[in-house]
Design a protein around this motif. Structure first.
Motif, short mmCIF file in Angstrom:
data_model
loop_
_atom_site.label_atom_id
_atom_site.label_comp_id
_atom_site.label_asym_id
_atom_site.label_seq_id
_atom_site.Cartn_x
_atom_site.Cartn_y
_atom_site.Cartn_z
N GLY A 10 2.12 -7.21 -12.57
CA GLY A 10 0.96 -6.52 -12.01
C GLY A 10 1.02 -6.26 -10.53
O GLY A 10 0.00 -5.94 -9.91
N VAL A 11 2.20 -6.38 -9.93
CA VAL A 11 2.38 -6.14 -8.49
C VAL A 11 3.44 -5.06 -8.29
O VAL A 11 4.46 -5.03 -8.99
CB VAL A 11 2.82 -7.42 -7.76
N ASP A 30 -0.22 -3.02 -9.19
CA ASP A 30 0.84 -2.27 -9.88
C ASP A 30 0.47 -0.79 -9.93
O ASP A 30 -0.65 -0.42 -10.32
CB ASP A 30 1.00 -2.83 -11.30
N LEU A 31 1.42 0.06 -9.58
CA LEU A 31 1.20 1.51 -9.56
C LEU A 31 1.64 2.18 -10.85
O LEU A 31 1.54 3.41 -10.97
CB LEU A 31 1.93 2.14 -8.38
N SER A 110 9.37 -12.80 -10.91
CA SER A 110 8.76 -12.41 -12.18
C SER A 110 7.26 -12.72 -12.21
O SER A 110 6.53 -12.15 -13.03
CB SER A 110 9.46 -13.13 -13.33
N SER A 111 6.79 -13.63 -11.34
CA SER A 111 5.36 -13.94 -11.29
C SER A 111 4.63 -13.14 -10.21
O SER A 111 3.45 -13.35 -9.96
CB SER A 111 5.14 -15.43 -11.04
N PHE A 253 -0.07 -11.12 -3.61
CA PHE A 253 -1.26 -10.30 -3.84
C PHE A 253 -1.96 -10.78 -5.10
O PHE A 253 -1.31 -11.18 -6.07
CB PHE A 253 -0.90 -8.83 -4.01
N SER A 254 -3.29 -10.75 -5.09
CA SER A 254 -4.08 -11.09 -6.27
C SER A 254 -5.27 -10.16 -6.36
O SER A 254 -5.92 -9.87 -5.35
CB SER A 254 -4.58 -12.54 -6.19
N ASP A 255 -5.57 -9.71 -7.58
CA ASP A 255 -6.80 -8.95 -7.80
C ASP A 255 -7.87 -9.83 -8.44
O ASP A 255 -8.88 -9.33 -8.92
CB ASP A 255 -6.53 -7.71 -8.66
N ALA A 256 -7.64 -11.15 -8.45
CA ALA A 256 -8.57 -12.09 -9.06
C ALA A 256 -8.87 -13.24 -8.11
O ALA A 256 -8.95 -14.41 -8.52
CB ALA A 256 -8.01 -12.61 -10.38
N GLY A 257 -9.03 -12.97 -6.83
CA GLY A 257 -9.42 -13.98 -5.86
C GLY A 257 -8.33 -15.00 -5.57
O GLY A 257 -7.14 -14.80 -5.87
#
Length: 677
Positions: A10-11, A30-31, A110-111, A253-257
């Motif tokens: 997701g990045v 992720d684009l 990978s993470s 980077f995180s989209d979940a805080g």
């Protein structure tokens, strides 16, 4: 050249190498599948500016129009070569006169953890004095709120938040170690981000010496996060052909805080620095006996430790020649034959007979001015012994004393069956221009010991939690999180340290009923619940505990051992509480089949009825049975919630997460442990 698109978990990282310098066009969500070279994404050219689009390169400088903090003072580099494969990019840039070359490596795990570092090589004919070499990454305009950390001895990782305005918010460490006020993580995010919500970008410098970490918002339109080693003038000099490699900048980077950061960092750390076996339950003798080393007393303590289920017995400071207090003998790493006429063998034999491993405290980087070593090698004292002492000690120059320390530690580990070293570091260096070489020598020494004694585990302790970082992590197996065992302080320290470091690395001990650092009195149940989740241990004279207390401790250790596979492999979750007096944190199994949570009352709640207990991280489509475990907390209520009075309740995960369970009315400094299965 071309445009590289690195993607994982997701990045996305988009790297444009089509110009004279490599530029990061995007680091964040992720684009998807797209051709980033399909069009030119250069920005507009504003008035009163350079006459070409300003691109923020990997090595930004005045020469390309960047008037913010540069990657290297007076440095100017042009792209010469770029390669990318398996989510790893290698960029090579050279100075216009070809006397300096910088290789930049970017790796996306990978993470979704990004690592970046530079390697500068002197290609000229003369010595080159390196002013600095930092790593910068762009962040979007919406990342306009900052979180970083400060602290004091026994109060590490204290969060502080502020808006990111035009200019630089810079945190610099000159301790020769990260320090109790280590910024730790520099996080920029959407305003109001929390543990479970908001998009956030964060960086950590994997380094145990002096450093600077910063966020900058430029009026030119760019915002960046950056970090690098803080070098003193002339500290690094490169002869022709020599190179200097920066520590890794770890970027997430995180989209979940903030929990989303842990969801990336913890699996990555576990995969790259995997511990070999479950974390033993420890008893450390420091707050039990301090310098009062006596075989009979320590034998009784070892017996008491074994009776409650301790797996590792650690003899702390005071065992070596002349060490009767903290004012003498550092550097003389020989067992004191006046206190231990038969060496440590009788104690170790007793520890082994009771089924425990033996560990030993050392502080190899330090020296007492009156020690034999100081008399024999005064030139080994860093900085010549100038300036004040700190805890009555000075710093040993590891570049000069390296062979001696390796020989002494090797002798100890060869003579005695030692399974664990608690490696302490109790003062700042306070010597300009020494931190870089001292840190690199420390890494070399630890690596040599790890190679020679792979079975020996090492704990990083620095007057508590003043050296917790990803630079030293591959060389150690445990961090001493803080010198305070006060559970009220520990709740905050462990909560914030755990964003970066998985719980199995974080030592947390059950202390005395009256905390030795703060003098605060706390209930046994609160102390047990606080120490349960990390690398658990005890720092208390168990021979003075009552039979009832010993029974509770033995039950706690058995519970910890039962839950240890979950606690030290699962996802760490922390709820965003509307009432700061109440915290909820827990660990959820990777397959979400099992979880343990702690509801913690830090103080007096804001309302008569506290908010419901909402459990983050559960599978919404499975049902869970919730039951209390551990020592029941103290409450002040005429009747408990019916589900708790019944002893358990079974509900769908979606209900437990969204609606939650009515909370009991805990009194301040109490914790309720709940197991979900």
């Amino acid at each position: 050249m071309t445009v590289f698109h690195l993607r994982a978990a997701g990045v996305s990282l988009v790297l444009d190498t089509r110009g004279t310098a490599a530029s990061v066009l995007h680091w964040g969500p992720d684009l998807g599948d797209f051709d980033p070279a399909a069009g030119d994404l250069a920005p507009a050219v504003p008035p009163s500016s350079i006459d070409v689009p300003l691109r923020l390169s990997l090595l930004p400088s005045l020469f390309e129009g960047w008037t913010g903090r540069p990657a290297m003072e007076s440095g100017h580099f042009r792209l010469s070569e770029a390669h990318c494969s398996d989510n790893t990019a290698e960029i090579r840039s050279s100075s216009p006169d070809a006397t300096r070359e910088v290789s930049t490596r970017l790796e996306l795990s990978s993470s979704g953890v990004l690592r970046v570092r530079h390697r500068l090589t002197n290609r000229g004919d003369d010595e080159f004095v390196l002013p600095n070499l930092d790593v910068l990454l762009p962040i979007p305009a919406e990342a306009s709120e900052l979180l970083d950390f400060t602290g004091l001895w026994s109060h590490e990782r204290s969060p502080q938040r502020a808006p990111l305005r035009h200019g630089i918010w810079s945190r610099e460490s000159r301790h020769g170690r990260p320090g109790h006020d280590d910024p730790f993580l520099m996080v920029a995010g959407e305003p109001g981000f929390g543990f479970r919500t908001g998009r956030v970008w964060a960086v950590h410098l994997a380094w145990s010496g002096d450093k600077r970490v910063w966020a900058e918002r430029s009026a030119l339109g760019y915002s960046v996060l950056g970090a690098g080693v803080l070098l003193a003038p002339g500290e690094v000099r490169l002869a022709p052909g020599e190179s200097y490699e920066t520590p890794w900048l770890v970027a997430v980077f995180s989209d979940a805080g903030l929990d989303g950061l842990s969801d990336r960092l913890h699996p990555w750390i576990r995969a790259t620095s995997a511990l070999k076996r479950p974390r033993p339950v420890v008893l450390n003798t420091w707050e039990a006996v301090y310098f009062d080393h006596d075989l009979a007393v320590l034998t009784d303590l070892a017996d008491a430790a074994a009776e409650v289920g301790v797996e590792r017995f650690v003899l702390d400071d005071g065992w070596f020649t002349g060490r009767r207090d903290d004012k003498r003998a550092l550097g003389d790493w020989f067992v004191d034959d006046t206190v231990w006429p038969d060496g440590l063998h009788p104690l170790i034999s007793r520890v082994h007979e009771r089924g425990m491993e033996f560990g030993l405290w050392v502080e190899p980087e330090m020296i007492s001015p009156g020690s034999r070593l100081a008399r024999e090698h005064p030139d080994w004292i860093l900085g010549g012994g100038s300036g004040p002492t700190w805890r009555w000690q000075r710093v040993l120059d590891l570049t000069k004393a390296y062979d001696h320390l390796l020989e002494r530690l090797t002798a100890l580990l060869t003579e005695y069956p030692i399974a664990f070293l608690k490696w302490d570091h109790n003062r700042d260096l306070l010597t300009p221009g020494a931190a870089d070489r001292q840190t690199r020598a420390l890494y070399r020494l630890l690596a040599a010991l790890k190679t020679a004694f792979p079975h020996v585990e090492i704990e990083s302790c620095a007057s508590g939690g003043a050296r917790i970082d990803l630079g030293i992590l591959p060389l150690v197996d445990r961090f001493w999180t803080s010198d305070t065992n006060d559970p009220l302080d520990r709740q905050s320290i462990q909560r914030w340290t755990g964003i970066l470091i998985p719980p199995e690395y974080l030592g947390g001990h059950l202390g005395d009923g009256v905390a030795h650092v703060t003098g605060r009195t706390s209930a046994l149940g609160f102390r047990l619940a606080t120490a349960l989740f990390g690398s658990a241990g005890i720092e208390w004279n168990l021979t003075e505990a009552s039979p009832a207390e010993k029974a509770d401790i033995a039950a706690w250790i058995a519970e910890h051992k039962r839950l240890r596979p979950l606690l030290h492999s699962g996802r760490v979750v922390r709820a965003d509480s509307p009432d700061p007096a109440h915290l909820l944190h827990g660990v959820v199994a990777q397959d979400r089949s099992h979880a343990v949570y702690a509801l913690v009352a830090l103080g007096t709640p804001a309302a008569a009825l506290p908010p419901p207990i909402r459990f983050p991280g559960l599978d919404p489509d499975r049902s869970y049975t919730v039951r209390p475990i551990g020592v029941p907390p103290r409450t002040m209520q005429d009747a408990p919630p019916p589900w708790l009075a019944a002893g358990s309740i079974t509900l769908p995960g979606r209900v437990l997460t969204e609606l939650g369970l009515p909370a009991p009315l805990l009194t301040p400094e109490q914790a309720l442990l709940l197991e979900l299965s």
